[in-house]
Design a protein around this motif. Structure first.
Motif, PDB file in Angstrom:
ATOM      1  N   HIS A  44      47.944  51.939  40.933  1.00 15.54           N
ATOM      2  CA  HIS A  44      47.171  51.063  41.806  1.00 15.54           C
ATOM      3  C   HIS A  44      47.708  49.633  41.847  1.00 15.54           C
ATOM      4  CE1 HIS A  44      44.021  53.924  42.756  1.00 15.54           C
ATOM      5  NE2 HIS A  44      44.056  54.310  41.493  1.00 15.54           N
ATOM      6  N   PHE A  45      48.360  49.228  40.778  1.00 13.36           N
ATOM      7  CA  PHE A  45      48.877  47.861  40.679  1.00 13.36           C
ATOM      8  C   PHE A  45      50.314  47.938  40.178  1.00 13.36           C
ATOM      9  CE2 PHE A  45      44.327  47.751  40.126  1.00 13.36           C
ATOM     10  CZ  PHE A  45      43.954  46.792  41.048  1.00 13.36           C
ATOM     11  N   ASN A  46      51.205  47.248  40.858  1.00 14.43           N
ATOM     12  CA  ASN A  46      52.625  47.313  40.495  1.00 14.43           C
ATOM     13  C   ASN A  46      52.885  46.837  39.079  1.00 14.43           C
ATOM     14  OD1 ASN A  46      53.281  48.265  43.027  1.00 14.43           O
ATOM     15  ND2 ASN A  46      53.670  46.222  43.841  1.00 14.43           N
ATOM     16  N   ASP A  47      52.108  45.839  38.662  1.00 17.79           N
ATOM     17  CA  ASP A  47      52.294  45.258  37.339  1.00 17.79           C
ATOM     18  C   ASP A  47      51.012  44.535  36.954  1.00 17.79           C
ATOM     19  OD1 ASP A  47      52.335  42.954  38.945  1.00 17.79           O
ATOM     20  OD2 ASP A  47      54.526  42.839  38.911  1.00 17.79           O
ATOM     21  N   MET A  48      50.983  43.972  35.764  1.00 13.44           N
ATOM     22  CA  MET A  48      49.792  43.270  35.309  1.00 13.44           C
ATOM     23  C   MET A  48      49.539  42.008  36.137  1.00 13.44           C
ATOM     24  SD  MET A  48      48.230  45.108  33.151  1.00 13.44           S
ATOM     25  CE  MET A  48      47.050  44.023  32.354  1.00 13.44           C
ATOM     26  N   GLU A  49      50.605  41.397  36.642  1.00 15.40           N
ATOM     27  CA  GLU A  49      50.426  40.205  37.472  1.00 15.40           C
ATOM     28  C   GLU A  49      49.580  40.523  38.692  1.00 15.40           C
ATOM     29  OE1 GLU A  49      52.943  36.619  39.609  1.00 15.40           O
ATOM     30  OE2 GLU A  49      53.997  38.464  39.106  1.00 15.40           O
ATOM     31  N   SER A  50      49.866  41.628  39.363  1.00 19.62           N
ATOM     32  CA  SER A  50      49.096  41.971  40.558  1.00 19.62           C
ATOM     33  C   SER A  50      47.651  42.326  40.204  1.00 19.62           C
ATOM     34  CB  SER A  50      49.770  43.087  41.357  1.00 19.62           C
ATOM     35  OG  SER A  50      49.861  44.262  40.609  1.00 19.62           O
ATOM     36  N   LEU A  51      47.438  42.923  39.039  1.00 17.39           N
ATOM     37  CA  LEU A  51      46.070  43.214  38.598  1.00 17.39           C
ATOM     38  C   LEU A  51      45.321  41.910  38.306  1.00 17.39           C
ATOM     39  CD1 LEU A  51      43.718  44.964  37.755  1.00 17.39           C
ATOM     40  CD2 LEU A  51      44.882  45.385  35.569  1.00 17.39           C
ATOM     41  N   PHE A  52      45.947  40.996  37.570  1.00 16.77           N
ATOM     42  CA  PHE A  52      45.310  39.707  37.287  1.00 16.77           C
ATOM     43  C   PHE A  52      45.031  38.942  38.580  1.00 16.77           C
ATOM     44  CE2 PHE A  52      46.846  40.160  32.877  1.00 16.77           C
ATOM     45  CZ  PHE A  52      45.676  39.827  32.205  1.00 16.77           C
ATOM     46  N   ALA A  53      45.959  38.956  39.510  1.00 26.74           N
ATOM     47  CA  ALA A  53      45.789  38.242  40.778  1.00 26.74           C
ATOM     48  C   ALA A  53      44.635  38.828  41.580  1.00 26.74           C
ATOM     49  CB  ALA A  53      47.082  38.279  41.585  1.00 26.74           C
ATOM     50  N   THR A  54      44.538  40.157  41.623  1.00 27.34           N
ATOM     51  CA  THR A  54      43.450  40.815  42.347  1.00 27.34           C
ATOM     52  C   THR A  54      42.109  40.500  41.704  1.00 27.34           C
ATOM     53  OG1 THR A  54      44.928  42.591  43.037  1.00 27.34           O
ATOM     54  CG2 THR A  54      42.557  43.043  43.145  1.00 27.34           C
ATOM     55  N   ALA A  55      42.056  40.556  40.378  1.00 26.75           N
ATOM     56  CA  ALA A  55      40.817  40.231  39.666  1.00 26.75           C
ATOM     57  C   ALA A  55      40.438  38.769  39.895  1.00 26.75           C
ATOM     58  CB  ALA A  55      40.975  40.521  38.180  1.00 26.75           C
ATOM     59  N   ASP A  56      41.431  37.882  39.888  1.00 29.06           N
ATOM     60  CA  ASP A  56      41.185  36.458  40.109  1.00 29.06           C
ATOM     61  C   ASP A  56      40.618  36.224  41.511  1.00 29.06           C
ATOM     62  OD1 ASP A  56      41.614  33.612  39.114  1.00 29.06           O
ATOM     63  OD2 ASP A  56      42.781  33.570  40.965  1.00 29.06           O
ATOM     64  N   THR A  57      41.185  36.884  42.500  1.00 29.80           N
ATOM     65  CA  THR A  57      40.701  36.747  43.877  1.00 29.80           C
ATOM     66  C   THR A  57      39.264  37.242  43.985  1.00 29.80           C
ATOM     67  OG1 THR A  57      42.919  36.973  44.780  1.00 29.80           O
ATOM     68  CG2 THR A  57      41.078  37.474  46.277  1.00 29.80           C
ATOM     69  N   ARG A  58      38.984  38.368  43.364  1.00 32.15           N
ATOM     70  CA  ARG A  58      37.641  38.944  43.448  1.00 32.15           C
ATOM     71  C   ARG A  58      36.607  38.043  42.786  1.00 32.15           C
ATOM     72  NH1 ARG A  58      36.039  44.768  41.397  1.00 32.15           N
ATOM     73  NH2 ARG A  58      33.844  44.402  41.139  1.00 32.15           N
ATOM     74  N   ILE A  59      36.928  37.508  41.609  1.00 28.72           N
ATOM     75  CA  ILE A  59      35.958  36.662  40.917  1.00 28.72           C
ATOM     76  C   ILE A  59      35.734  35.373  41.697  1.00 28.72           C
ATOM     77  CG2 ILE A  59      37.460  35.364  39.322  1.00 28.72           C
ATOM     78  CD1 ILE A  59      34.197  37.032  38.326  1.00 28.72           C
ATOM     79  N   ARG A  60      36.792  34.846  42.297  1.00 37.31           N
ATOM     80  CA  ARG A  60      36.670  33.617  43.095  1.00 37.31           C
ATOM     81  C   ARG A  60      35.745  33.861  44.287  1.00 37.31           C
ATOM     82  NH1 ARG A  60      40.832  32.801  46.173  1.00 37.31           N
ATOM     83  NH2 ARG A  60      42.262  33.399  44.527  1.00 37.31           N
ATOM     84  N   GLU A  61      35.901  35.000  44.941  1.00 35.66           N
ATOM     85  CA  GLU A  61      35.044  35.333  46.081  1.00 35.66           C
ATOM     86  C   GLU A  61      33.583  35.449  45.654  1.00 35.66           C
ATOM     87  OE1 GLU A  61      36.819  38.945  47.462  1.00 35.66           O
ATOM     88  OE2 GLU A  61      38.445  37.912  48.493  1.00 35.66           O
ATOM     89  N   GLN A  62      33.347  36.013  44.480  1.00 37.29           N
ATOM     90  CA  GLN A  62      31.985  36.208  43.998  1.00 37.29           C
ATOM     91  C   GLN A  62      31.307  34.893  43.625  1.00 37.29           C
ATOM     92  OE1 GLN A  62      32.395  38.961  40.756  1.00 37.29           O
ATOM     93  NE2 GLN A  62      32.334  40.743  42.075  1.00 37.29           N
ATOM     94  N   TYR A  63      32.071  33.966  43.064  1.00 38.82           N
ATOM     95  CA  TYR A  63      31.456  32.764  42.527  1.00 38.82           C
ATOM     96  C   TYR A  63      31.730  31.490  43.316  1.00 38.82           C
ATOM     97  CZ  TYR A  63      30.179  35.484  38.476  1.00 38.82           C
ATOM     98  OH  TYR A  63      29.619  36.414  37.658  1.00 38.82           O
ATOM     99  N   GLN A  64      32.466  31.569  44.399  1.00 35.98           N
ATOM    100  CA  GLN A  64      32.770  30.387  45.195  1.00 35.98           C
ATOM    101  C   GLN A  64      31.490  29.694  45.658  1.00 35.98           C
ATOM    102  OE1 GLN A  64      35.532  31.216  48.316  1.00 35.98           O
ATOM    103  NE2 GLN A  64      36.611  29.315  47.942  1.00 35.98           N
TER     104      GLN A  64
END
Length: 182
Positions: A44-64
């Motif tokens: 689902h994720f090419n590497d841990m960077e893409s997983l961290f980036a996706t999680a970061d985007t999701r949390i930002r959307e939730q708490y913005q």
């Protein structure tokens, strides 16, 4: 559909681990928490960077909305107090997300970009609370950003062991002295 559920479970697992204080979760920890094999994580994720980036985007959307909310009316002192209280609420809610991003900035360029974007948004948001900031000299503006930052908040709460109310009072008084000092 099952594939999308697995992807969401992986993101949720990452966010839950970070929320629990595991600021740099491994792929193995994420896969175990998500109930999927480690290969599924990397399918689902090419590497841990893409997983961290996706999680970061999701949390930002939730708490913005946390940073954008609050009563922005009243005198400068009223708005300043409300802005600090709103930031305190937000920082407390997503503090571990800030910490995990900070812990990984050196490793992942995408997090560097997302963090820089978030910092610019926080600056604009504070200017929305306090339009008076636009009239400050650049030196004072930088002082305001430093005092209103998550890093300063985290120092007061975690490293100096100050309570929430005391921290709000200190940040408010410091900002007031910077803004009103002539």
């Amino acid at each position: 559909m099952r594939s999308e559920r697995s992807r969401q479970a992986i993101i949720d697992a990452m966010l839950n681990l970070v929320e629990e204080g595991i600021l740099v979760p491994t792929a193995q920890q994420v896969s175990e928490r998500a109930g999927v094999g480690i290969r599924s994580v990397f399918r689902h994720f090419n590497d841990m960077e893409s997983l961290f980036a996706t999680a970061d985007t999701r949390i930002r959307e939730q708490y913005q909305g946390l940073f954008a909310g609050g009563n922005r009316d009243g005198s400068l002192q009223d708005r300043l107090l409300h802005a600090v209280e709103q930031r305190a609420l937000s920082y407390e809610a997503i503090g571990n997300q800030f910490l995990t991003t900070k812990a990984q900035l050196w490793r992942y360029p995408i997090l560097q970009e997302q963090y820089a974007r978030a910092q610019r948004q926080l600056r604009r948001d504070l200017e929305d609370w306090l339009p008076e900031l636009k009239n400050l000299c650049s030196e004072k503006r930088e002082m305001v950003d430093a005092v209103a930052s998550f890093e300063y908040w985290n120092r007061l709460r975690e490293h100096q062991s100050l309570g929430r109310k005391t921290s709000i009072k200190l940040v408010t008084r410091l900002l007031e002295s910077i803004i009103l000092d002539d």
